[in-house]
Enzyme design. Structure first.
Site, PDB file in Angstrom:
ATOM      1  N   HIS A  56       0.735  -1.479  -0.073  1.00 25.92           N
ATOM      2  CA  HIS A  56       0.107  -0.027  -0.210  1.00 25.92           C
ATOM      3  C   HIS A  56       0.650   1.408   0.300  1.00 25.92           C
ATOM      4  O   HIS A  56       0.646   1.880   0.276  1.00 25.92           O
ATOM      5  CB  HIS A  56      -1.209  -0.116   1.503  1.00 25.92           C
ATOM      6  CG  HIS A  56      -2.154   0.567   0.621  1.00 25.92           C
ATOM      7  ND1 HIS A  56      -3.528   0.836   1.327  1.00 25.92           N
ATOM      8  CD2 HIS A  56      -2.545   1.133   0.172  1.00 25.92           C
ATOM      9  CE1 HIS A  56      -4.640   1.353   2.032  1.00 25.92           C
ATOM     10  NE2 HIS A  56      -3.916   2.248   0.109  1.00 25.92           N
ATOM     11  N   ASP A 109     -10.034  -0.214   4.071  1.00 24.02           N
ATOM     12  CA  ASP A 109      -9.198  -0.837   4.810  1.00 24.02           C
ATOM     13  C   ASP A 109      -8.617  -1.254   6.296  1.00 24.02           C
ATOM     14  O   ASP A 109      -9.712  -1.053   6.845  1.00 24.02           O
ATOM     15  CB  ASP A 109      -7.600  -0.300   4.700  1.00 24.02           C
ATOM     16  CG  ASP A 109      -5.993  -0.526   4.935  1.00 24.02           C
ATOM     17  OD1 ASP A 109      -5.934  -1.243   5.402  1.00 24.02           O
ATOM     18  OD2 ASP A 109      -5.048   0.483   4.193  1.00 24.02           O
ATOM     19  N   HIS A 111      -6.713  -1.004   8.133  1.00 25.76           N
ATOM     20  CA  HIS A 111      -5.744  -0.163   8.693  1.00 25.76           C
ATOM     21  C   HIS A 111      -5.628   1.847   8.190  1.00 25.76           C
ATOM     22  O   HIS A 111      -5.866   1.478   6.999  1.00 25.76           O
ATOM     23  CB  HIS A 111      -4.026  -0.495   8.646  1.00 25.76           C
ATOM     24  CG  HIS A 111      -4.133  -2.150   9.081  1.00 25.76           C
ATOM     25  ND1 HIS A 111      -4.105  -3.000   7.801  1.00 25.76           N
ATOM     26  CD2 HIS A 111      -3.696  -2.888   9.854  1.00 25.76           C
ATOM     27  CE1 HIS A 111      -4.058  -3.809   8.108  1.00 25.76           C
ATOM     28  NE2 HIS A 111      -3.931  -4.078   9.985  1.00 25.76           N
ATOM     29  N   ASP A 146      -3.084   3.682   8.089  1.00 27.54           N
ATOM     30  CA  ASP A 146      -2.048   3.549   7.267  1.00 27.54           C
ATOM     31  C   ASP A 146      -1.453   4.938   7.664  1.00 27.54           C
ATOM     32  O   ASP A 146      -1.657   5.491   6.465  1.00 27.54           O
ATOM     33  CB  ASP A 146      -2.154   2.911   6.002  1.00 27.54           C
ATOM     34  CG  ASP A 146      -2.216   2.477   5.654  1.00 27.54           C
ATOM     35  OD1 ASP A 146      -1.693   0.891   6.085  1.00 27.54           O
ATOM     36  OD2 ASP A 146      -2.184   1.726   4.012  1.00 27.54           O
ATOM     37  N   HIS A 167       3.550   0.590   4.148  1.00 26.56           N
ATOM     38  CA  HIS A 167       3.075   0.665   4.002  1.00 26.56           C
ATOM     39  C   HIS A 167       2.237   0.975   5.373  1.00 26.56           C
ATOM     40  O   HIS A 167       0.904   1.219   4.450  1.00 26.56           O
ATOM     41  CB  HIS A 167       2.702  -0.689   2.901  1.00 26.56           C
ATOM     42  CG  HIS A 167       2.999  -2.248   4.728  1.00 26.56           C
ATOM     43  ND1 HIS A 167       2.481  -2.914   4.473  1.00 26.56           N
ATOM     44  CD2 HIS A 167       3.430  -1.803   5.786  1.00 26.56           C
ATOM     45  CE1 HIS A 167       2.528  -3.836   5.706  1.00 26.56           C
ATOM     46  NE2 HIS A 167       3.303  -3.167   6.548  1.00 26.56           N
ATOM     47  N   ASP A 202      -6.891  -6.195   2.671  1.00 19.52           N
ATOM     48  CA  ASP A 202      -7.317  -6.901   4.109  1.00 19.52           C
ATOM     49  C   ASP A 202      -8.415  -5.968   5.315  1.00 19.52           C
ATOM     50  O   ASP A 202      -9.302  -6.125   5.863  1.00 19.52           O
ATOM     51  CB  ASP A 202      -5.842  -6.515   4.662  1.00 19.52           C
ATOM     52  CG  ASP A 202      -5.624  -5.327   5.372  1.00 19.52           C
ATOM     53  OD1 ASP A 202      -6.226  -4.355   5.061  1.00 19.52           O
ATOM     54  OD2 ASP A 202      -4.315  -4.776   5.293  1.00 19.52           O
ATOM     55  N   GLU A 244      -1.782  -5.226  -1.838  1.00 24.17           N
ATOM     56  CA  GLU A 244      -1.707  -6.338  -0.558  1.00 24.17           C
ATOM     57  C   GLU A 244      -2.046  -7.470  -0.798  1.00 24.17           C
ATOM     58  O   GLU A 244      -2.733  -8.008   0.296  1.00 24.17           O
ATOM     59  CB  GLU A 244      -1.977  -5.602   0.741  1.00 24.17           C
ATOM     60  CG  GLU A 244      -1.382  -4.372   1.248  1.00 24.17           C
ATOM     61  CD  GLU A 244      -0.252  -4.393   1.653  1.00 24.17           C
ATOM     62  OE1 GLU A 244       0.256  -5.493   1.714  1.00 24.17           O
ATOM     63  OE2 GLU A 244       0.270  -3.332   1.518  1.00 24.17           O
TER      64      GLU A 244
END
Length: 310
Positions: A104, A131, A133, A135, A148, A236, A279
């Site tokens: 990512h 996502d 996450h 990030d 990432h 993910d 990812e």
């Protein structure tokens, strides 16, 4: 029945690297998507597909953290510049770029190019960040040093200078342009950053409480006819029960129908202008099922639905 709008011409851009990730394998993501027949699946919907193949860049040195707390920074910059240039070229040709990652961190280059394009055209850019996450770590506060985990911070002007400046402006876009959906693994510093930046977030609790339909209605509510919608789709985002092929799986993500509805509602806007798919790690997958699921979802993103709808 309304007329279906003309399908875009798309460019597939393979970016086969995992220099920003914690585990090896995402470098094989672009070819796994091709094995799952992404190009032909889009062509079935009337999309004209041009696949430029995979970009060539530096290998993954599997380096230790540098003095500033980052891993593989030089390689991440090189790959992001390659990504930026390829996405920019596709946009200049009037095509819809689909960046096939890779991890990512590559969204830094991809979205920097889109931001540059939107500034030149006087368009407002909106980014849907799908996502588990957020990030939005910075080099000072990243628990791992893996790049990432930093693309949102970089795009908001807080990452390494070479990445933060890649679009030709700092920040590349305002934090208010982001809407993050599906978050469920956010460290303490990122929680602080989300508040500081004012990121618009619908985490999994919001999806549980409101339902995916209402979340997407709110996320897309203020899209205007001159807006450019970019979707940055981290595999993910999906629940690992249906999408095991990713390096940082987190339980409790959207199920198959929720993910389909998310994509269908984006398609309904008619505003999709660019896409990242990142990812995907076939080394961790089962018989390429995650890549096949992603292809199915991307078809929905380009208008495939069970029935023709008003």
């Amino acid at each position: 029945m309304h007329q279906a709008q003309a399908q875009p011409h798309v460019t597939l851009i393979g970016v086969p690297t995992d220099v920003g990730a914690s585990r090896l394998g995402a470098a094989m993501g672009p070819d796994a998507l091709r094995v799952a027949q992404l190009g032909p699946a889009l062509a079935q919907l009337g999309v004209q597909v041009h696949d430029i193949g995979n970009l060539a860049g530096p290998p993954n040195p599997r380096g230790a953290r540098d003095a500033a707390g980052m891993r593989n920074l030089a390689e991440c910059i090189a790959w992001n510049q390659l990504t930026h240039d390829a996405v920019w070229q596709a946009l200049q040709q009037g095509r819809l770029p689909i960046m096939l990652g890779g991890d990512h961190v590559l969204a830094t280059g991809s979205i920097s190019a889109v931001a540059r394009h939107c500034r030149a055209k006087g368009q407002r850019l909106r980014v849907l960040w799908l996502d588990a996450h957020s990030d939005c770590n910075t080099p000072d506060n990243s628990p791992s040093g893996n790049m990432h985990g930093m693309p949102v911070a970089s795009l908001c002007g807080l990452g390494p200078r070479a990445l933060a400046e890649m679009s030709g402006a700092v920040p590349a876009l305002p934090a208010s342009a982001f809407c993050q959906i599906g978050l469920r693994s956010v460290d303490m510093y990122e929680k602080h950053m989300i508040r500081e930046l004012g990121l618009h977030v619908f985490d999994m609790r919001a999806i549980d409480e409101l339902g995916m339909r209402e979340v997407m209605r709110r996320a897309l509510a203020d899209l205007g006819p001159n807006d450019h919608l970019h979707v940055s789709f981290d595999v993910d985002f999906l629940d690992p029960d249906i999408a095991p092929g990713t390096g940082t799986p987190v339980r409790g993500g959207p199920n198959y129908r929720e993910a389909q509805l998310c994509m269908e509602m984006v398609a309904d806007t008619g505003r999709l202008g660019s896409l990242d798919i990142v990812e995907l790690n076939p080394a961790l997958d089962l018989r390429n099922q995650t890549a096949e699921l992603v292809v199915d979802l991307v078809q929905s993103l380009f208008g495939q639905s069970t029935l023709a709808r008003e």
